[in-house]
Design a protein around this motif. Structure first.
Motif, PDB file in Angstrom:
ATOM      1  N   LEU A   7       0.954  -1.035   0.009  1.00  0.00           N
ATOM      2  CA  LEU A   7      -0.005  -0.027   0.039  1.00  0.00           C
ATOM      3  C   LEU A   7       1.000   1.243   0.028  1.00  0.00           C
ATOM      4  CD1 LEU A   7      -3.001   1.103   0.229  1.00  0.00           C
ATOM      5  CD2 LEU A   7      -2.598   1.104   2.853  1.00  0.00           C
ATOM      6  N   ALA A   8       0.512   2.145  -0.783  1.00  0.00           N
ATOM      7  CA  ALA A   8       1.339   3.297  -0.960  1.00  0.00           C
ATOM      8  C   ALA A   8       0.643   4.629  -0.921  1.00  0.00           C
ATOM      9  CB  ALA A   8       2.225   3.415  -2.242  1.00  0.00           C
ATOM     10  N   ARG A   9       1.184   5.758  -0.320  1.00  0.00           N
ATOM     11  CA  ARG A   9       0.651   7.064  -0.248  1.00  0.00           C
ATOM     12  C   ARG A   9       1.113   7.393  -1.511  1.00  0.00           C
ATOM     13  NH1 ARG A   9      -1.339  11.640  -0.751  1.00  0.00           N
ATOM     14  NH2 ARG A   9      -1.806  13.045   0.881  1.00  0.00           N
ATOM     15  N   ILE A  10       0.154   8.079  -2.634  1.00  0.00           N
ATOM     16  CA  ILE A  10       0.513   8.781  -3.684  1.00  0.00           C
ATOM     17  C   ILE A  10       0.859  10.021  -3.466  1.00  0.00           C
ATOM     18  CG2 ILE A  10      -0.220   9.327  -5.934  1.00  0.00           C
ATOM     19  CD1 ILE A  10      -2.167   6.859  -5.864  1.00  0.00           C
ATOM     20  N   ARG A  11       1.944  10.496  -3.943  1.00  0.00           N
ATOM     21  CA  ARG A  11       2.433  11.941  -3.984  1.00  0.00           C
ATOM     22  C   ARG A  11       2.302  12.682  -5.286  1.00  0.00           C
ATOM     23  NH1 ARG A  11       1.926  13.090   1.244  1.00  0.00           N
ATOM     24  NH2 ARG A  11       3.057  11.499   2.454  1.00  0.00           N
ATOM     25  N   MET A  12       2.386  12.078  -6.367  1.00  0.00           N
ATOM     26  CA  MET A  12       2.376  12.577  -7.844  1.00  0.00           C
ATOM     27  C   MET A  12       1.977  11.621  -8.621  1.00  0.00           C
ATOM     28  SD  MET A  12       3.161  15.913  -8.616  1.00  0.00           S
ATOM     29  CE  MET A  12       4.198  16.262  -7.303  1.00  0.00           C
ATOM     30  N   SER A  13       1.056  12.315  -9.653  1.00  0.00           N
ATOM     31  CA  SER A  13       0.407  11.319 -10.547  1.00  0.00           C
ATOM     32  C   SER A  13       0.432  12.255 -11.888  1.00  0.00           C
ATOM     33  CB  SER A  13      -0.922  10.948 -10.259  1.00  0.00           C
ATOM     34  OG  SER A  13      -1.413  10.027 -11.463  1.00  0.00           O
TER      35      SER A  13
ATOM     36  N   VAL B 136     -17.913   5.440 -15.118  1.00  0.00           N
ATOM     37  CA  VAL B 136     -18.474   6.648 -14.099  1.00  0.00           C
ATOM     38  C   VAL B 136     -18.408   6.057 -12.626  1.00  0.00           C
ATOM     39  CG1 VAL B 136     -20.545   7.512 -12.975  1.00  0.00           C
ATOM     40  CG2 VAL B 136     -20.455   7.123 -15.741  1.00  0.00           C
ATOM     41  N   HIS B 137     -17.859   7.107 -11.880  1.00  0.00           N
ATOM     42  CA  HIS B 137     -17.477   6.805 -10.622  1.00  0.00           C
ATOM     43  C   HIS B 137     -16.316   5.834 -10.282  1.00  0.00           C
ATOM     44  CE1 HIS B 137     -19.112   8.085  -6.712  1.00  0.00           C
ATOM     45  NE2 HIS B 137     -18.685   7.078  -6.010  1.00  0.00           N
ATOM     46  N   GLU B 138     -15.479   5.725 -11.251  1.00  0.00           N
ATOM     47  CA  GLU B 138     -14.162   5.186 -11.179  1.00  0.00           C
ATOM     48  C   GLU B 138     -12.883   5.968 -11.013  1.00  0.00           C
ATOM     49  OE1 GLU B 138     -13.656   1.851 -10.895  1.00  0.00           O
ATOM     50  OE2 GLU B 138     -15.634   1.304 -11.462  1.00  0.00           O
ATOM     51  N   ILE B 139     -11.967   5.389 -10.262  1.00  0.00           N
ATOM     52  CA  ILE B 139     -10.672   6.117 -10.167  1.00  0.00           C
ATOM     53  C   ILE B 139      -9.862   5.831 -11.423  1.00  0.00           C
ATOM     54  CG2 ILE B 139      -8.811   6.668  -8.806  1.00  0.00           C
ATOM     55  CD1 ILE B 139     -10.447   5.701  -6.484  1.00  0.00           C
ATOM     56  N   MET B 140      -9.040   6.732 -11.902  1.00  0.00           N
ATOM     57  CA  MET B 140      -8.320   6.600 -13.152  1.00  0.00           C
ATOM     58  C   MET B 140      -6.998   7.079 -12.868  1.00  0.00           C
ATOM     59  SD  MET B 140     -10.838   7.800 -16.338  1.00  0.00           S
ATOM     60  CE  MET B 140      -9.914   6.929 -17.292  1.00  0.00           C
ATOM     61  N   GLY B 141      -6.016   7.152 -13.905  1.00  0.00           N
ATOM     62  CA  GLY B 141      -4.539   7.608 -13.865  1.00  0.00           C
ATOM     63  C   GLY B 141      -3.730   6.422 -13.454  1.00  0.00           C
ATOM     64  N   HIS B 142      -2.479   6.693 -14.176  1.00  0.00           N
ATOM     65  CA  HIS B 142      -1.680   5.467 -14.325  1.00  0.00           C
ATOM     66  C   HIS B 142      -0.134   5.793 -14.221  1.00  0.00           C
ATOM     67  CE1 HIS B 142      -2.727   6.110 -18.722  1.00  0.00           C
ATOM     68  NE2 HIS B 142      -1.372   5.881 -18.645  1.00  0.00           N
ATOM     69  N   GLU B 143       0.200   7.207 -14.082  1.00  0.00           N
ATOM     70  CA  GLU B 143       1.614   7.394 -14.075  1.00  0.00           C
ATOM     71  C   GLU B 143       1.787   8.051 -12.672  1.00  0.00           C
ATOM     72  OE1 GLU B 143       1.430  10.199 -17.561  1.00  0.00           O
ATOM     73  OE2 GLU B 143       2.479   8.638 -18.573  1.00  0.00           O
ATOM     74  N   VAL B 144       2.722   7.279 -11.776  1.00  0.00           N
ATOM     75  CA  VAL B 144       2.410   7.320 -10.281  1.00  0.00           C
ATOM     76  C   VAL B 144       3.860   7.402  -9.403  1.00  0.00           C
ATOM     77  CG1 VAL B 144       1.429   5.141 -10.203  1.00  0.00           C
ATOM     78  CG2 VAL B 144       0.854   6.842  -8.423  1.00  0.00           C
ATOM     79  N   ALA B 145       3.959   8.273  -8.708  1.00  0.00           N
ATOM     80  CA  ALA B 145       5.040   8.087  -7.510  1.00  0.00           C
ATOM     81  C   ALA B 145       4.513   8.305  -6.193  1.00  0.00           C
ATOM     82  CB  ALA B 145       6.256   8.727  -7.926  1.00  0.00           C
ATOM     83  N   GLY B 146       5.103   7.727  -5.146  1.00  0.00           N
ATOM     84  CA  GLY B 146       4.764   7.956  -3.729  1.00  0.00           C
ATOM     85  C   GLY B 146       5.456   7.354  -2.634  1.00  0.00           C
TER      86      GLY B 146
END
Length: 350
Positions: free
Chosen positions: A29-35, A53-63
């Protein structure tokens, strides 16, 4: 936790949702800092997609790692990490040989787990979490997904020293492709319609930049290559530009050359007019490239992380804007209207 959820209209509402929990002993489990916001994200922007709809997106990530499962050995709480978000089902023939980018269930799996970075927390398998050196920032790390896509395409191309390369599209993918082609010893031509993006390409070492809205791309390429054409073309614009940029890439490619299709297609696109007789008679090879995974024994994302850490790839120059998560809609507008804003890569601080 706070997360940006897709709406029926295709933009985002920032709301409070349940924090994910570690489902397996080898997950983290990570705390995302930047996407980051990439071209794939923009192809979903303001589109009515009931399934999202009502989904979380995004796939370029560091944390930062918050919690690890009992079997995890490679990272620990407090570690700074970049998170690879290409995840297959782990059971198919392609996953078995680390070609998980080709997994038939890739999107079903990743959209429910690791490809959910527009939120405060994310969970995924430990092997997808790569330690960041102290001198590589979270902002730089968000560009690693983009660079990994470019590296996969470069390796599929079989590029050689002194090759001449044409890149159509000077967005994040095209500018990453430019850097890797230069590292490989190639001369690079790059095209776009946005002057600010072409200026970044100049600063990154492009040998020739062409504004395809104002200039004849094929003629400029022929002039540069002594009427031969390039050895390899990379189509990096994708999306709605593809019916223009793919024929453009082919037209600049020499007899016996290669065209690598890196940019993504919009759903439902079934026909792009191409000069098929010329493609066949010239034995031009069309190579499709999809995301990234491993190349031999090496993780392509880890390879790109090493190149950034060593100063061989420049991520900082691509990051033009940073927004807070609550301003995600403004961030998307900025990324979309790059001719006006000068945006290349837009990051979200979570």
């Amino acid at each position: 936790m706070t997360a940006a959820l897709k709406t029926e209209q295709g933009d985002f509402n920032v709301e409070e949702v349940d924090r994910p929990e570690i489902p397996h002993p080898d997950w983290v489990l990570a705390r995302i800092r930047m996407s980051g916001i990439c071209g794939t994200d923009l192809r979903h922007w303001k589109k009515e997609e009931p399934e999202l709809v009502h989904e979380i997106m995004g796939h370029e990530v560091a944390g930062e790692v918050v919690e690890v499962g009992s079997n995890v050995k490679n990272v620990k709480p407090g570690d700074r990490v970049v998170i690879e978000t290409v995840l297959g089902d782990g059971t198919c023939d392609w996953c078995r040989v680390q070609q998980y980018n080709l997994c038939p269930n890739l999107y079903n799996v990743r959209m429910k787990t690791v490809s959910r970075s527009f939120a405060q927390f994310l969970t995924g398998p430990a092997e997808k979490f790569h330690l960041l050196p102290d001198h590589v920032s979270f902002e730089e790390a968000t560009v690693l997904d983009t660079f990994s896509v470019c590296l996969h395409a470069i390796q599929l191309s079989g590029i050689k020293l002194n090759d001449t390369v044409l890149i159509t599209g000077a967005g994040p993918i095209g500018l990453g492709q430019l850097q890797l082609a230069k590292l490989s010893g190639a001369d690079v031509i790059i095209t776009d319609v946005v002057e600010s993006s072409l200026q970044v390409a100049r600063e990154l070492g492009a040998d020739l930049v062409i504004n395809s809205e104002k200039e004849d791309v094929k003629q400029r390429v022929l002039d540069f290559t002594n009427n031969k054409g390039v050895d390899i073309a990379f189509e990096c614009a994708g999306g709605p530009s593809m019916p223009v940029t793919l024929p453009q890439a082919i037209s600049g490619t020499r007899i016996g050359g290669k065209v690598v299709i890196v940019g993504g297609f919009d759903p439902g696109l079934t026909a792009i007019p191409l000069e098929w007789q010329h493609i066949q008679m010239a034995e031009i090879k069309l190579i499709t490239s999809a995301s990234y995974s491993f190349w031999g024994i090496h993780s392509e994302m880890k390879m790109c992380l090493d190149l950034v850490a060593k100063g061989k790839l420049n991520a900082k120059m691509l990051i033009t804007h940073t927004y807070e998560l609550e301003n995600i809609n403004e961030a998307f507008e900025t990324a979309q209207d790059k001719a006006k804003t000068g945006a290349v890569f837009v990051a979200l601080k979570i």
